[in-house]
Design an enzyme around this catalytic site. Sequence first.
Site, short mmCIF file in Angstrom:
data_model
loop_
_atom_site.label_atom_id
_atom_site.label_comp_id
_atom_site.label_asym_id
_atom_site.label_seq_id
_atom_site.Cartn_x
_atom_site.Cartn_y
_atom_site.Cartn_z
N TYR A 147 0.84 -1.21 0.00
CA TYR A 147 0.00 0.00 0.00
C TYR A 147 0.87 1.26 0.00
O TYR A 147 0.69 2.15 -0.84
CB TYR A 147 -0.91 -0.02 1.21
CG TYR A 147 -1.92 1.11 1.26
CD1 TYR A 147 -2.96 1.17 0.34
CD2 TYR A 147 -1.83 2.11 2.22
CE1 TYR A 147 -3.89 2.20 0.38
CE2 TYR A 147 -2.75 3.14 2.27
CZ TYR A 147 -3.78 3.19 1.35
OH TYR A 147 -4.70 4.21 1.38
N ASN A 192 -13.27 -0.82 14.42
CA ASN A 192 -12.99 -1.89 15.39
C ASN A 192 -13.52 -1.53 16.77
O ASN A 192 -14.25 -2.31 17.41
CB ASN A 192 -11.48 -2.13 15.51
CG ASN A 192 -10.94 -3.00 14.40
OD1 ASN A 192 -11.69 -3.50 13.57
ND2 ASN A 192 -9.64 -3.17 14.37
N PHE A 193 -13.15 -0.35 17.25
CA PHE A 193 -13.56 0.06 18.60
C PHE A 193 -15.08 0.17 18.71
O PHE A 193 -15.68 -0.26 19.70
CB PHE A 193 -12.92 1.40 18.97
CG PHE A 193 -11.46 1.32 19.34
CD1 PHE A 193 -10.82 0.11 19.51
CD2 PHE A 193 -10.72 2.48 19.54
CE1 PHE A 193 -9.48 0.04 19.86
CE2 PHE A 193 -9.39 2.43 19.90
CZ PHE A 193 -8.76 1.20 20.06
N ARG A 213 -3.03 9.20 16.32
CA ARG A 213 -3.57 9.41 14.98
C ARG A 213 -4.42 10.68 15.01
O ARG A 213 -4.81 11.16 16.08
CB ARG A 213 -4.45 8.24 14.55
CG ARG A 213 -3.73 6.91 14.39
CD ARG A 213 -2.76 6.88 13.22
NE ARG A 213 -2.18 5.56 13.06
CZ ARG A 213 -1.11 5.12 13.70
NH1 ARG A 213 -0.50 5.90 14.59
NH2 ARG A 213 -0.62 3.90 13.47
#
Length: 323
Positions: A147, A192-193, A213
């Site tokens: 990526y 996810n969280f 982040r």
Amino acid sequence: MIESSRVLVTGGAGFLGSHLCEKLLESGAEVLCVDNFFTGQRANINTMLDSKNFELLRHDITHPLFVECDEIYNLACPASPVHYQFDPVQTTKTSVLGAINVLGLAKRLRAKVLQASTSEVYGDPTVHPQPEGYWGNVNPIGSRACYDEGKRCAETLFFDYWRQHRSRIKVARIFNTYGPRMKLNDGRVVSNFIVQALRGEPLTLYGDGSQTRSFCYVDDLIDGLVRLMRTPDEVTGPINIGNPSEFTMRALAETVIDITGSPSEIVTKPLPEDDPKQRRPDISLAGETLGWQPTVPLREGLIRTIAYFDALLSKGSPELARP
């Protein structure tokens, strides 16, 4: 962009692409959405299918595309580690061959073409925050390289087409973005969280949670892309598009638990290979050139995103089925 523009959006059924298609339709453009549905979802574009100004073409941009348009937004590429590491060779092909194909099309048509690049071109940065002039710190042979290096090579191709063919290019470096229409099982930290919290499962924190982040709400991000496309031809970028407000992963997890009222606990696991320790954009250039800055604070954006995910969970979305 004029009202009669015909705009091609590759990856148009994806998270960002579908929001972009929607905004372009609202502006009066004709939109050609191209997607191979590897990570894109038809549900993302269902509300647009009946529009007379919207057209869907199933196509993989690693193969040449012969259509007519005035502008091209190249968003086609899996963007989360779970998906881009599933078939790393295809990920590199999508970035590199995809760039070659959209640039060839833009050259023939003299169309403006915008590349959705990424903050991953900076790798695990040694400069903080990251300005566009920073060349990055990328492992070219690591598990994320398909990526990272694919996007870096795509940028190279865009600027070589600009230098050699005077192609009308725009390059946006997109930082972490979140919001409705994210894939709920895509492996990115926000989804996810949220899914773990809504299910009452432990939230998985990698490392000690001190890595940072910066999270940009999708509406702000799309506004930045459209503003960049509307700049004069001499404005090529690259330009960082993201929210400079920086949060630790632990703080994000705690905020999601607080908003959802979840009984979930936080558990830790080892950091993945080459996971960046920090990521925050310097958006000075976007402010000066585009008159752009993000407006949606993290908590407000999370509330909207959690509501979207909660609705999908309530419907028993097949996407959420555990393996």
